[in-house]
Scaffold this motif. Structure first.
Motif, PDB file in Angstrom:
ATOM      1  N   MET A  12       0.678  11.764   8.153  1.00 60.66           N
ATOM      2  CA  MET A  12       2.002  10.996   8.086  1.00 60.66           C
ATOM      3  C   MET A  12       2.009   9.683   8.287  1.00 60.66           C
ATOM      4  N   VAL A  13       1.488   9.083   9.475  1.00 59.76           N
ATOM      5  CA  VAL A  13       1.309   7.719   9.990  1.00 59.76           C
ATOM      6  C   VAL A  13       0.810   7.012   8.723  1.00 59.76           C
ATOM      7  N   ILE A  14      -0.250   7.505   8.259  1.00 58.04           N
ATOM      8  CA  ILE A  14      -1.127   6.673   7.211  1.00 58.04           C
ATOM      9  C   ILE A  14      -0.161   6.633   6.066  1.00 58.04           C
ATOM     10  N   ILE A  15       0.417   7.619   5.563  1.00 58.60           N
ATOM     11  CA  ILE A  15       1.092   7.605   4.202  1.00 58.60           C
ATOM     12  C   ILE A  15       2.277   6.741   4.471  1.00 58.60           C
ATOM     13  N   GLY A  16       3.060   6.803   5.550  1.00 58.18           N
ATOM     14  CA  GLY A  16       4.253   6.116   5.915  1.00 58.18           C
ATOM     15  C   GLY A  16       3.976   4.611   5.970  1.00 58.18           C
ATOM     16  N   ARG A  17       2.684   4.052   6.105  1.00 52.34           N
ATOM     17  CA  ARG A  17       2.271   2.895   6.106  1.00 52.34           C
ATOM     18  C   ARG A  17       2.007   2.226   4.851  1.00 52.34           C
ATOM     19  N   ILE A  18       1.362   3.254   4.154  1.00 55.95           N
ATOM     20  CA  ILE A  18       1.003   3.058   2.571  1.00 55.95           C
ATOM     21  C   ILE A  18       1.968   3.200   1.738  1.00 55.95           C
ATOM     22  N   ALA A  19       2.941   4.068   1.727  1.00 52.32           N
ATOM     23  CA  ALA A  19       4.199   4.282   0.739  1.00 52.32           C
ATOM     24  C   ALA A  19       5.231   3.692   1.252  1.00 52.32           C
ATOM     25  N   PHE A  20       5.641   3.297   2.542  1.00 55.33           N
ATOM     26  CA  PHE A  20       7.006   2.850   2.982  1.00 55.33           C
ATOM     27  C   PHE A  20       6.643   1.525   3.823  1.00 55.33           C
TER      28      PHE A  20
END
Length: 302
Positions: free
Chosen positions: A118-126
């Motif tokens: 979730m942290v990684i996708i938050g960094r990449i996507a948002f």
């Protein structure tokens, strides 16, 4: 009438919700006569009316109406709802299927890795900023995953389905501004035809009605546990800030791990480094959450 948040009550309600989710995970051992698809079907079919009643009683129905109106106003909104419902359906099915098919540990590992992804996708996507604690947690998680890859060249598909599927689901909800209980209601409503298909196709409960009501009572118990888990989780939210709510996410995978052990699954010696690394990553995130919570408490007192 407005009532002030009660943190102790919120924590108690949230932990009770996690206990009910873990109990539902274990409860599937009593439903071995049913396939995973039929168990999933009954869970959706019995939980949906309870969720609807809860939304009506708590005054959340305007959220449902707002999302429903967007189906007519926004050209491709209906397509995103179908994808969202499918992603949620896969997770709910997997949760019921895994423990009775020897994948309880794999699913619990997926839930442990989930906060990291979730942290990684938050960094990449948002473009969310990653703190030093989050970066350290990601390092531990990567080390654990590399150990697992060295053992079997891949993570098991249930682990990947949880740690990658749920972030995709929450990303879509956030992207389409449906990240509320109204969005959850519509996702489950769209799952109803599929759940009815699985119930009819499986047919074990329906056919057993002629000889015994035991299986029916077990299925009704599943619906009750599922509804109570959702209700306690929803009731806890108003009493918890985001930091504390985030910390309590880790209670559930710990309980799922214990359930998997009780159902007879074991961790091989070669896999222990994977789990230790993931648990270290979780501990780092918990430490960050505790520090953040204490800072907020100091600011509120000053």
């Amino acid at each position: 009438m407005y009532s002030a948040p009660n943190t102790a009550l919120g924590v108690a309600l949230n932990v009770i919700a996690s206990v009910f989710f873990a109990l539902m995970f274990a409860y599937t051992a009593l439903l071995t006569a049913l396939g995973g698809e039929e168990i999933y079907g009954w869970r959706i079919f019995l939980t949906f009316p309870c969720l609807t009643l809860f939304i009506l009683l708590r005054g959340y129905w305007p959220q449902v109406v707002s999302i429903y109106q967007r189906l007519y106003r926004e050209r491709y909104f209906w397509a995103t709802r179908l994808v969202s419902s499918f992603l949620l359906g896969v997770q709910l099915w997997l949760f019921m299927w895994a423990p009775v098919n020897g994948y309880g540990l794999a699913v619990s590992l997926g839930y442990f890795i989930l906060p990291i992804t979730m942290v990684i996708i938050g960094r990449i996507a948002f473009n969310d900023r990653m703190s030093r604690f989050q970066q350290l947690a990601c390092v531990f998680a990567v080390l654990g995953i590399l150990n697992q890859l060295a053992l079997s060249q891949t993570l098991t598909w249930p682990t990947l389905a949880v740690c990658l599927g749920y972030p995709g689901y929450f990303w879509l909800r956030r992207k389409t501004d449906t990240n509320n209980i109204g969005g959850l209601w519509l996702d489950m409503a769209l799952s109803l035809p599929v759940s009815l298909f699985f119930i009819i196709q499986g047919g074990q409960v329906i056919s057993a009605l002629d000889t015994s009501l035991n299986l029916l009572w077990l299925v009704l118990g599943l619906g009750l546990i599922s509804a109570l888990a959702l209700a306690f989780q929803a009731l806890s939210a108003p009493h918890l800030n985001l930091s504390l709510f985030g910390l309590l996410i880790y209670v559930e995978p710990v309980l799922l791990l214990l359930v998997a052990f009780l159902l007879g699954e074991t961790i091989s010696p070669a896999e222990w480094p994977t789990y230790i690394a993931i648990w270290l990553a979780v501990m780092v995130l918990v430490l960050e959450g505790v520090r953040s919570l204490r800072k907020q408490q100091k600011l509120s007192k000053s």
